[in-house]
Design an enzyme around this catalytic site. Structure first.
Site, PDB file in Angstrom:
ATOM      1  N   CYS A 352       9.809  -4.388  -6.805  1.00  0.00           N
ATOM      2  CA  CYS A 352      10.273  -2.894  -7.493  1.00  0.00           C
ATOM      3  C   CYS A 352      11.770  -3.121  -8.143  1.00  0.00           C
ATOM      4  O   CYS A 352      11.883  -2.418  -9.228  1.00  0.00           O
ATOM      5  CB  CYS A 352      10.427  -2.268  -6.310  1.00  0.00           C
ATOM      6  SG  CYS A 352      11.166  -2.730  -4.394  1.00  0.00           S
ATOM      7  N   ARG A 381       8.256 -14.024   1.849  1.00  0.00           N
ATOM      8  CA  ARG A 381       8.937 -13.199   2.911  1.00  0.00           C
ATOM      9  C   ARG A 381       9.208 -14.198   4.252  1.00  0.00           C
ATOM     10  O   ARG A 381       8.024 -14.772   4.473  1.00  0.00           O
ATOM     11  CB  ARG A 381       7.881 -11.993   3.450  1.00  0.00           C
ATOM     12  CG  ARG A 381       8.238 -11.084   2.336  1.00  0.00           C
ATOM     13  CD  ARG A 381       7.380  -9.751   2.588  1.00  0.00           C
ATOM     14  NE  ARG A 381       7.496  -8.959   1.459  1.00  0.00           N
ATOM     15  CZ  ARG A 381       6.847  -7.841   1.120  1.00  0.00           C
ATOM     16  NH1 ARG A 381       5.946  -7.264   2.157  1.00  0.00           N
ATOM     17  NH2 ARG A 381       6.999  -6.945   0.065  1.00  0.00           N
ATOM     18  N   GLN A 399       1.251  -9.893  -4.649  1.00  0.00           N
ATOM     19  CA  GLN A 399       0.764  -8.379  -4.524  1.00  0.00           C
ATOM     20  C   GLN A 399       0.225  -7.909  -5.972  1.00  0.00           C
ATOM     21  O   GLN A 399       0.740  -8.269  -6.644  1.00  0.00           O
ATOM     22  CB  GLN A 399       2.098  -7.629  -3.999  1.00  0.00           C
ATOM     23  CG  GLN A 399       2.638  -8.013  -2.796  1.00  0.00           C
ATOM     24  CD  GLN A 399       3.675  -7.075  -2.565  1.00  0.00           C
ATOM     25  OE1 GLN A 399       4.699  -6.788  -3.207  1.00  0.00           O
ATOM     26  NE2 GLN A 399       3.920  -6.294  -1.158  1.00  0.00           N
ATOM     27  N   ASP A 401       0.947  -5.120  -7.266  1.00  0.00           N
ATOM     28  CA  ASP A 401       1.986  -4.320  -7.089  1.00  0.00           C
ATOM     29  C   ASP A 401       1.977  -3.438  -8.175  1.00  0.00           C
ATOM     30  O   ASP A 401       1.523  -3.876  -9.618  1.00  0.00           O
ATOM     31  CB  ASP A 401       3.201  -5.009  -6.966  1.00  0.00           C
ATOM     32  CG  ASP A 401       4.205  -4.277  -6.189  1.00  0.00           C
ATOM     33  OD1 ASP A 401       3.784  -3.372  -5.542  1.00  0.00           O
ATOM     34  OD2 ASP A 401       5.427  -4.844  -5.742  1.00  0.00           O
ATOM     35  N   HIS A 403       4.470   0.153  -9.857  1.00  0.00           N
ATOM     36  CA  HIS A 403       5.576   1.287  -9.680  1.00  0.00           C
ATOM     37  C   HIS A 403       5.367   2.473 -10.758  1.00  0.00           C
ATOM     38  O   HIS A 403       5.225   1.933 -11.958  1.00  0.00           O
ATOM     39  CB  HIS A 403       6.950   0.770  -9.646  1.00  0.00           C
ATOM     40  CG  HIS A 403       7.096  -0.383  -8.495  1.00  0.00           C
ATOM     41  ND1 HIS A 403       6.836  -1.786  -8.546  1.00  0.00           N
ATOM     42  CD2 HIS A 403       7.360  -0.122  -7.320  1.00  0.00           C
ATOM     43  CE1 HIS A 403       7.070  -2.334  -7.428  1.00  0.00           C
ATOM     44  NE2 HIS A 403       7.364  -1.383  -6.743  1.00  0.00           N
ATOM     45  N   LYS A 485       6.050   6.997   3.398  1.00  0.00           N
ATOM     46  CA  LYS A 485       4.889   6.378   2.720  1.00  0.00           C
ATOM     47  C   LYS A 485       3.261   6.751   3.477  1.00  0.00           C
ATOM     48  O   LYS A 485       3.555   7.317   4.482  1.00  0.00           O
ATOM     49  CB  LYS A 485       4.756   4.960   2.834  1.00  0.00           C
ATOM     50  CG  LYS A 485       4.621   4.351   4.402  1.00  0.00           C
ATOM     51  CD  LYS A 485       4.790   2.507   4.408  1.00  0.00           C
ATOM     52  CE  LYS A 485       4.780   2.208   5.731  1.00  0.00           C
ATOM     53  NZ  LYS A 485       4.825   0.805   5.896  1.00  0.00           N
ATOM     54  N   HIS A 531       5.919   3.690  -5.359  1.00  0.00           N
ATOM     55  CA  HIS A 531       5.543   2.373  -4.964  1.00  0.00           C
ATOM     56  C   HIS A 531       3.995   2.181  -4.706  1.00  0.00           C
ATOM     57  O   HIS A 531       3.666   3.032  -3.634  1.00  0.00           O
ATOM     58  CB  HIS A 531       6.375   1.553  -3.754  1.00  0.00           C
ATOM     59  CG  HIS A 531       7.819   1.525  -4.048  1.00  0.00           C
ATOM     60  ND1 HIS A 531       8.583   0.692  -4.190  1.00  0.00           N
ATOM     61  CD2 HIS A 531       8.794   2.694  -4.156  1.00  0.00           C
ATOM     62  CE1 HIS A 531       9.868   1.139  -4.296  1.00  0.00           C
ATOM     63  NE2 HIS A 531      10.155   2.288  -4.285  1.00  0.00           N
TER      64      HIS A 531
END
Length: 658
Positions: A352, A381, A399, A401, A403, A485, A531
């Site tokens: 992000c 991570r 991911q 991912d 945004h 979330k 997100h």
């Protein structure tokens, strides 16, 4: 001085008058077997608790979630008593109930062996049969220290009274206010058999534990910290009936068969080379095919939904995560910084902040919003070694991912549309039973930003979740540090729940990065930021799918969709012709030309969970046909080649399971 002889309490929703000294068990007329504890003023209590004026008393049944936890906690005490009777030098750690069972930690000289667990379980059954009574008594801190002088870990917990958190299980032992010890008393004589520091509540007697079994043992750091001594943890399960326990054990057998780590090796999908390090998988060609199919599908669906694809690097200056706010709140989950040209860098744990830089790279107009930026981004991570688990908990992941930057006016409709998109995708992968979890902030200091922003973001998510028609469960305190979330919780084929897609609404990062767009009236406004991770990570989602399907992936995801099996070498050319026609239609097909007999080739294809087998012998060659066999063992003979190809192609395109 007068004494109170009667009390008014609320029972079954109505007011009752009971004599002073009445216990919760007496008020409820509890049998101590089906109703095993009471909820008084919202707090669980032993049946021996004496009610007070104004108490609201409710039954806790052994078959309820709360009742099972009490039973399992009592089973943990029985196990600890058995251990100390068999291993007198064992020192006690903590012993809480957990989902589907319980555990207790012990400091012992040598790890427990399978034979030790058998001896402990046998002694537990003897204790249960004795019907020892659980008896609660308050103690002062000094008295507790004196009584437990030989238990160093219990002494540490006494020192933590009032500050122990649920993360390390210590709240099972102590809490704010008075300390209590539970004695296990002989059913006949009342003599003390064992004792433990504990908040309770507990069952009336050990005889009320209907079914239990010790499962395994392993190492566990005291209070979850690698800086502390490693203790030996014994896990067990306990249930309100033998039937329920048998049902659970059968479930475990099925779950073991579906373990994606085992199936991943058997099906040659992925592996975890120790040379790479913990939590860093590699995907073999067959696993790579599944990943590619997943990514191709998601790229197509996102392109159709108006997403634009971006790409960002694997590492960045550490200062980027200071700007985003991640470093102070998420730093423990990042890999350590390393120096390059005198500047600290880190591998990225999320995408992000970099997407924010893309948004900020030039001026933006309201006409561009919603701006949907998607990326298959690799992130890293620093998961603790104790929680790394196959593909479902890794240290390196990709991911899917995205945004999404919107105006405040657009964000609610965008979230509704996004939630519908997410559920549609999950259904295409064969998941169909969902509920939603709404994670919000609490009073913790781990959250940033203004309360008004949080309230607005939370309400927008709640509104979208409610309109979806799915069940919604609140998760106070579970939000990310920057915003609330929605998590999509999906059930798999054997009823397990997996947290998959997440949708987070963030008003804080756009402010921290100074993101702006020009509104219709010419003013500069800050966008809202959504997100979205649909798979969560490709690795984890693939692991979930392998377990959901027990490795028998639907045809569109199967690495090999069809295998041709000739009865003899004379029939290979015929099947190669069929295979060529399938490849022209985009089907992944192989012809087994090995020297194995036909029945072994069929067994090999079944073990590899290939959806379709096309068999050919003399009769098939003569008729320009094949024998069409499914992986469940069903077979159709004399199927025309064109029809066989069409059936395979339709199954692949329809994304159905066969």
């Amino acid at each position: 001085m007068s004494t109170v002889s009667e009390l008014r309490i609320t029972l079954d929703g109505s007011e009752r008058v009971v004599p002073a000294g009445t216990t919760a068990g007496q008020a409820l007329e509890a049998d101590g077997r089906s109703v095993i504890a009471a909820r008084v003023g919202g707090e669980p209590r032993d049946l021996e608790y004496q009610v007070r004026e104004g108490d609201v008393v409710e039954p806790i049944e052994i078959s309820s979630m709360e009742g099972r936890a009490i039973m399992r906690h009592s089973a943990a005490h029985v196990m600890a008593q058995a251990v100390q009777e068999l291993f007198p030098e064992a020192k006690l750690g903590i012993g809480p109930p957990v989902e589907n069972g319980f555990y207790y930690d012990f400091d012992v000289a040598e790890p427990f062996t399978p034979d030790d667990l058998k001896r402990i379980e046998k002694r537990m059954r003897e204790i249960v049969k004795q019907g020892q009574r659980f008896s609660r008594r308050p103690v002062s801190d000094d008295d507790a220290r004196e009584e437990l002088a030989g238990e160093p870990y219990k002494l540490e917990l006494i020192g933590l009274k009032g500050s122990a958190g649920s993360d390390d299980g210590a709240d099972v032992e102590v809490g704010a206010g008075e300390l209590t010890i539970y004695d296990n008393l002989d059913a006949k004589s009342g003599d003390l058999r064992w004792k433990d520091l504990c908040r309770g509540p507990h069952l009336p007697t050990t005889r009320v534990i209907p079914a239990f079994k010790l499962m395994r043992s392993g190492g566990a750091y005291w209070r979850g910290s690698e800086k502390n001594p490693q203790l030996q943890r014994i896990y067990g399960t306990a249930w309100e009936s033998r039937d329920k326990q048998d049902e659970y054990l059968k479930f475990l057998e099925e779950a073991e068969k579906r373990d994606h780590r085992k199936l991943g090796a058997e099906l040659d999908l992925f592996s975890f080379p120790p040379e790479l390090g913990s939590g860093l998988p590699v995907f073999h060609p067959k696993g790579g095919i599944i990943r590619k199919e997943m990514e191709d599908y998601m790229r197509r669906r996102q392109a159709e939904a108006g997403y634009e694809f971006v790409n960002t690097p694997h590492l960045t200056k550490s200062s980027l995560f200071e700007l985003s706010g991640h470093l102070p709140y998420y730093g423990d989950d990042m890999f350590p910084a390393f120096e390059l040209d005198g500047v600290d860098y880190r591998v990225k744990p999320m995408n992000c902040p970099m997407h924010n830089l893309i948004f900020r790279a030039r001026g933006r107009s309201y006409r561009e919003l919603p701006l949907r930026l998607g990326e298959f981004g690799s992130v890293y991570r620093f998961e603790k070694s104790g929680v790394v688990h196959g593909l479902t908990r890794v240290r390196g992941m990709t991911q899917d991912d995205a945004h999404i930057y919107t105006t405040k006016e657009q964000m609610t409709d965008e979230i509704k549309s996004l939630l519908s998109f997410v559920l549609s995708v999950l259904r295409d992968f064969g998941l169909s039973e969902f509920y939603l979890e709404l994670s919000t902030r609490d009073d913790s200091d781990k959250f940033i930003g203004e309360q008004a922003d949080w309230d607005e973001a939370t309400e927008a998510l709640r509104h979208a979740a409610t309109e979806s028609g799915l069940d919604l469960v609140d998760d106070p305190g579970g939000a990310a540090f920057y915003g609330p979330k929605i998590s999509v919780q999906a059930k798999d084929a054997i009823g397990r729940t997996w947290q998959l897609s997440t949708i987070q609404l963030d008003f804080n990062q756009p402010k921290r990065f100074g993101l702006e767009y020009q509104a219709a009236d010419g003013s500069r406004q800050t966008p809202a930021m959504i997100h979205r991770a649909l798979f969560g990570s490709i690795e984890r989602f693939l692991g979930v799918l392998v377990e959901h399907y027990a490795g028998a992936m639907p045809p569109w995801l199967s690495p090999v969709q069809v295998v041709g099996i000739p009865i003899s070498d004379d029939h290979v050319a015929h099947l190669e012709k069929v295979a060529a026609g399938l490849r022209e239609r985009g089907v992944r097909v192989e012809v087994d030309t090995s020297s194995d007999r036909m029945q072994k080739k069929i067994r090999n294809a079944q073990k590899q969970k290939i959806p379709f087998m096309l068999l050919a012998g003399d009769d098939d060659v003569a008729k320009d046909a094949v024998s069409f066999r499914y992986r469940n063992g069903e077979q159709k003979n004399g199927v025309a080649i064109e029809d066989a190809v069409d059936e395979v192609v339709k199954a692949v395109e329809a994304r159905v399971q066969v």
